[in-house]
Design a protein around this motif. Structure first.
Motif, PDB file in Angstrom:
ATOM      1  N   VAL A   1     -10.254 -51.565 -30.409  1.00 33.53           N
ATOM      2  CA  VAL A   1     -11.798 -51.940 -30.026  1.00 33.53           C
ATOM      3  C   VAL A   1     -12.491 -51.202 -31.405  1.00 33.53           C
ATOM      4  N   ALA A   2     -12.118 -50.183 -31.789  1.00 30.38           N
ATOM      5  CA  ALA A   2     -12.912 -49.229 -32.846  1.00 30.38           C
ATOM      6  C   ALA A   2     -12.853 -50.046 -34.057  1.00 30.38           C
ATOM      7  N   ARG A   3     -11.531 -50.647 -34.387  1.00 23.73           N
ATOM      8  CA  ARG A   3     -11.502 -51.390 -35.686  1.00 23.73           C
ATOM      9  C   ARG A   3     -12.288 -52.688 -35.621  1.00 23.73           C
ATOM     10  N   ILE A   4     -12.300 -53.571 -34.579  1.00 29.39           N
ATOM     11  CA  ILE A   4     -12.831 -54.765 -34.388  1.00 29.39           C
ATOM     12  C   ILE A   4     -14.474 -54.529 -34.492  1.00 29.39           C
ATOM     13  N   ALA A   5     -14.665 -53.493 -33.766  1.00 25.95           N
ATOM     14  CA  ALA A   5     -16.302 -53.424 -33.576  1.00 25.95           C
ATOM     15  C   ALA A   5     -17.009 -52.922 -35.058  1.00 25.95           C
ATOM     16  N   ALA A   6     -15.907 -52.072 -35.752  1.00 24.70           N
ATOM     17  CA  ALA A   6     -16.573 -51.646 -37.155  1.00 24.70           C
ATOM     18  C   ALA A   6     -16.734 -53.085 -38.143  1.00 24.70           C
ATOM     19  N   GLU A   7     -15.676 -53.798 -38.018  1.00 22.54           N
ATOM     20  CA  GLU A   7     -15.673 -55.231 -38.660  1.00 22.54           C
ATOM     21  C   GLU A   7     -16.744 -55.909 -38.428  1.00 22.54           C
ATOM     22  N   GLN A   8     -17.136 -56.085 -36.991  1.00 26.98           N
ATOM     23  CA  GLN A   8     -18.237 -57.076 -36.765  1.00 26.98           C
ATOM     24  C   GLN A   8     -19.516 -56.281 -36.493  1.00 26.98           C
ATOM     25  N   ASN A   9     -19.573 -54.996 -37.043  1.00 26.51           N
ATOM     26  CA  ASN A   9     -20.721 -54.413 -36.698  1.00 26.51           C
ATOM     27  C   ASN A   9     -21.438 -54.016 -35.486  1.00 26.51           C
ATOM     28  N   LEU A  10     -20.379 -53.846 -34.537  1.00 23.80           N
ATOM     29  CA  LEU A  10     -20.860 -53.846 -33.194  1.00 23.80           C
ATOM     30  C   LEU A  10     -20.855 -52.244 -32.735  1.00 23.80           C
ATOM     31  N   ILE A  11     -21.710 -51.819 -31.913  1.00 24.35           N
ATOM     32  CA  ILE A  11     -21.647 -50.347 -31.536  1.00 24.35           C
ATOM     33  C   ILE A  11     -21.133 -50.259 -30.194  1.00 24.35           C
ATOM     34  N   VAL A  12     -20.166 -49.595 -29.910  1.00 25.48           N
ATOM     35  CA  VAL A  12     -19.433 -49.325 -28.713  1.00 25.48           C
ATOM     36  C   VAL A  12     -19.925 -47.885 -28.067  1.00 25.48           C
TER      37      VAL A  12
ATOM     38  N   SER B   1      -3.793 -46.016 -26.455  1.00 28.88           N
ATOM     39  CA  SER B   1      -4.217 -45.765 -27.822  1.00 28.88           C
ATOM     40  C   SER B   1      -4.323 -46.791 -28.687  1.00 28.88           C
ATOM     41  N   ASP B   2      -3.417 -47.880 -28.495  1.00 30.76           N
ATOM     42  CA  ASP B   2      -3.561 -48.924 -29.477  1.00 30.76           C
ATOM     43  C   ASP B   2      -4.734 -50.049 -28.873  1.00 30.76           C
TER      44      ASP B   2
ATOM     45  N   VAL C   1      -7.994 -57.859 -27.230  1.00 23.66           N
ATOM     46  CA  VAL C   1      -9.231 -57.141 -27.473  1.00 23.66           C
ATOM     47  C   VAL C   1     -10.314 -58.169 -28.099  1.00 23.66           C
ATOM     48  N   LYS C   2      -9.678 -59.125 -28.925  1.00 20.65           N
ATOM     49  CA  LYS C   2     -10.536 -59.645 -29.755  1.00 20.65           C
ATOM     50  C   LYS C   2     -11.374 -60.864 -28.774  1.00 20.65           C
ATOM     51  N   GLU C   3     -10.393 -61.431 -27.839  1.00 15.83           N
ATOM     52  CA  GLU C   3     -10.921 -62.273 -27.039  1.00 15.83           C
ATOM     53  C   GLU C   3     -12.033 -61.467 -25.959  1.00 15.83           C
ATOM     54  N   ALA C   4     -11.555 -60.374 -25.464  1.00 13.68           N
ATOM     55  CA  ALA C   4     -12.441 -59.713 -24.570  1.00 13.68           C
ATOM     56  C   ALA C   4     -13.676 -59.464 -25.228  1.00 13.68           C
ATOM     57  N   LEU C   5     -13.721 -59.052 -26.376  1.00  7.02           N
ATOM     58  CA  LEU C   5     -15.181 -58.749 -27.118  1.00  7.02           C
ATOM     59  C   LEU C   5     -15.690 -60.048 -27.357  1.00  7.02           C
ATOM     60  N   TYR C   6     -15.152 -61.143 -27.644  1.00  4.20           N
ATOM     61  CA  TYR C   6     -15.868 -62.482 -27.983  1.00  4.20           C
ATOM     62  C   TYR C   6     -16.452 -63.088 -26.610  1.00  4.20           C
ATOM     63  N   HIS C   7     -16.005 -62.782 -25.645  1.00  7.66           N
ATOM     64  CA  HIS C   7     -16.389 -63.277 -24.065  1.00  7.66           C
ATOM     65  C   HIS C   7     -17.694 -62.621 -24.046  1.00  7.66           C
ATOM     66  N   ILE C   8     -17.901 -61.455 -24.453  1.00  9.02           N
ATOM     67  CA  ILE C   8     -19.029 -60.780 -24.343  1.00  9.02           C
ATOM     68  C   ILE C   8     -20.165 -61.193 -25.212  1.00  9.02           C
ATOM     69  N   LEU C   9     -19.744 -61.693 -26.461  1.00 12.74           N
ATOM     70  CA  LEU C   9     -20.720 -62.046 -27.295  1.00 12.74           C
ATOM     71  C   LEU C   9     -21.108 -63.735 -27.223  1.00 12.74           C
ATOM     72  N   ALA C  10     -20.076 -64.440 -26.643  1.00 11.04           N
ATOM     73  CA  ALA C  10     -20.336 -65.723 -26.438  1.00 11.04           C
ATOM     74  C   ALA C  10     -19.885 -66.198 -25.016  1.00 11.04           C
TER      75      ALA C  10
ATOM     76  N   ALA D   1       6.450 -56.342 -28.382  1.00 12.75           N
ATOM     77  CA  ALA D   1       5.213 -55.960 -28.742  1.00 12.75           C
ATOM     78  C   ALA D   1       4.051 -56.767 -28.103  1.00 12.75           C
ATOM     79  N   PHE D   2       3.357 -56.082 -27.110  1.00 10.68           N
ATOM     80  CA  PHE D   2       2.572 -56.980 -26.407  1.00 10.68           C
ATOM     81  C   PHE D   2       1.213 -57.251 -27.359  1.00 10.68           C
ATOM     82  N   ASN D   3       0.574 -58.443 -26.929  1.00  5.59           N
ATOM     83  CA  ASN D   3      -0.379 -58.868 -27.833  1.00  5.59           C
ATOM     84  C   ASN D   3      -1.731 -58.179 -27.630  1.00  5.59           C
ATOM     85  N   VAL D   4      -2.026 -56.857 -27.796  1.00 10.65           N
ATOM     86  CA  VAL D   4      -3.134 -56.133 -27.663  1.00 10.65           C
ATOM     87  C   VAL D   4      -4.209 -56.634 -28.503  1.00 10.65           C
ATOM     88  N   GLY D   5      -4.152 -57.137 -29.758  1.00  6.00           N
ATOM     89  CA  GLY D   5      -5.065 -57.469 -30.635  1.00  6.00           C
ATOM     90  C   GLY D   5      -5.850 -58.577 -30.375  1.00  6.00           C
ATOM     91  N   THR D   6      -4.891 -59.661 -29.756  1.00  4.94           N
ATOM     92  CA  THR D   6      -5.690 -60.908 -29.330  1.00  4.94           C
ATOM     93  C   THR D   6      -6.626 -60.589 -28.002  1.00  4.94           C
TER      94      THR D   6
END
Length: 441
Positions: A175-186, A169-170, A409-418, A402-407
């Motif tokens: 993914v949904a939050r960062i995608a919305a912030e970066q105007n990414l469609i998932v 769930s986390d 997801v950010k790194e995984a999405l950025y790998h796709i973009l760059a 607490a596992f660093n899920v936020g980082t």
């Protein structure tokens, strides 16, 4: 211009052995090309031995002149190491402004002048961009309104995604939050492992094909038993692929290992979490402790114990019967017994060997079970620390990792973009580090 045409143009420019070449940005301006294109050309020329890249000094044709200031090079290497470490931990965020040169200078214990030179070098390489005094990671690929990212997670036979754990769930929320912030469609699609089929959200089968609008794919291996078969669907996929990897780092399939378009992210399956919990206990002067796990057949349970033992004295109380809580629940479902009652019996049996009142638990479910066992017997609640930082760790009030899920997801999405700018700086397996969340302070 095609890459090969740009290379021919640079080769024909008449550079002599040892000549310093223009920076990526200057060359891009001279040739009226994008920084990304010139960056790729320079990398190919370097791979072919035509040019030499010297960190902190730039690009040289042929053999570069010997460095004269070794100490400065050592300092740059130290900054680079810290920079990469901060990327891995999430202190540096691929989607946000970098800290100021002054703040990084204090953090890295070097002069602001050296940090500025280091950042300028990253700008010349096209990895970073400046906007006035602000510095950001470069967005290598432009995003249009028709572009999207594919997120693939386990599903049932009708293609309905299965989300049973807090970590799942986390990840989805992040993914949904960062995608919305970066105007990414998932596009969220499901993978049903038993039929080896990928489904659209409406339940229709989806065949993975190259789509010019698809920027890349983010694959979840959570509770997928045969990742190699799952990955085979993407064997001919041209775009970058990020993988949420829920296995030991050394069992990545050879078919995708060390391939540039693939990047793997592991938040829970190394010894690092155990090391951090052990360091936390050491700072608190808590120890020795018991490590209690009913899932010790798994790599991750053994790894957490190994990490703990590097910083604190540990007396293990473990059972090798199960690989995970899901394995235990599957067993109880087949046997028709209550999973909590079954786990309680296992934990009570392990507690028979306890000589201490301090426990590090394999996960929060074990921690709550220990607390309930002590309360049921009218005994004072012992100190427990868990892993996962679930809702129960707040309800029962105990510290948990607490596992660093936020980082991740950010790194995984950025790998796709760059993919060439960001991911090439990284290891095969990225393990963003988490932290212990205190509840008792």
């Amino acid at each position: 211009m095609l890459i090969k045409d740009v290379k021919k143009s640079i080769i024909a420019a008449g550079f002599k052995d040892g000549d310093k070449m223009p920076s990526v940005r200057k060359m891009a301006k001279q040739l009226n090309l994008s920084v990304t294109t010139v960056h790729k050309v320079y990398r190919e020329l370097a791979a072919e031995g035509q040019i030499k890249l010297i960190q902190g000094k730039g690009c040289f044709w042929g053999d570069a002149p010997k460095p004269t200031v070794v100490v400065v090079e050592d300092v740059y290497a130290g900054i680079e190491k810290q920079f990469q470490k901060d990327l891995e931990s999430g202190y540096l965020n691929a989607f946000e402004q970098l800290p100021s040169s002054g703040d990084l200078a204090i953090r890295y214990r070097v002069s602001a002048y050296l940090v500025k030179k280091f950042l300028n070098q990253k700008v010349e390489q096209g990895i970073l961009v400046r906007n006035g005094r602000k510095v950001f990671f470069s967005e290598e690929r432009s995003i249009g309104s028709s572009n999207y990212i594919l997120f693939v997670h386990r599903s049932d036979a009708q293609g309905r995604m299965i989300i049973e754990s807090e970590r799942e769930s986390d990840v989805f929320r992040t993914v949904a939050r960062i995608a919305a912030e970066q105007n990414l469609i998932v596009h969220y699609v499901g993978y049903h492992e038993k039929s080896d089929q990928i489904f659209n959200p409406d339940g229709t089968p989806l065949s993975i094909k190259n789509d010019s609008h698809c920027l890349g794919a983010f694959l979840s291996t959570w509770l997928v038993t045969d990742p190699q078969r799952f990955f085979a669907h993407f064997a001919n996929f041209h775009s970058p692929i990020s993988v949420w990897w829920e296995y030991a780092p050394d069992v990545v399939p050879m078919s995708v290992r060390n391939k540039k378009k693939w990047a793997f992210y592991n938040v829970a399956f190394g010894k690092e979490a155990g090391v951090i919990v052990g360091q936390y206990l050491k700072r608190k002067k808590i120890g020795p402790v018991h490590y209690i796990s009913p899932y010790h057949e798994s790599f991750w349970s053994k790894a957490r114990l190994q990490g703990l033992q590097e910083n604190v004295e540990v007396i293990p109380l473990v059972n090798n019967r199960f690989f995970s809580p899901f394995d235990l629940k599957d067993h109880t479902t087949k046997e028709g017994v209550n999973p909590q009652e079954f786990l309680t019996q296992m934990v009570e049996k392990l507690l028979e060997g306890a000589t201490l009142d301090k426990f590090v638990c394999a996960n929060d479910w074990v921690a709550t079970t220990i607390i309930d066992c002590y309360k049921a017997k009218g005994k004072p609640v012992p100190y427990v620390v868990g892993f996962d930082d679930t809702v129960d760790s707040y309800r029962y009030v105990f510290d948990s990792f607490a596992f660093n899920v936020g980082t991740m997801v950010k790194e995984a999405l950025y790998h796709i973009l760059a993919p060439s700018i960001y991911a090439e700086q990284r290891r095969l397996m990225q393990a963003p580090l988490g932290r212990v969340v205190e509840k008792n302070s």
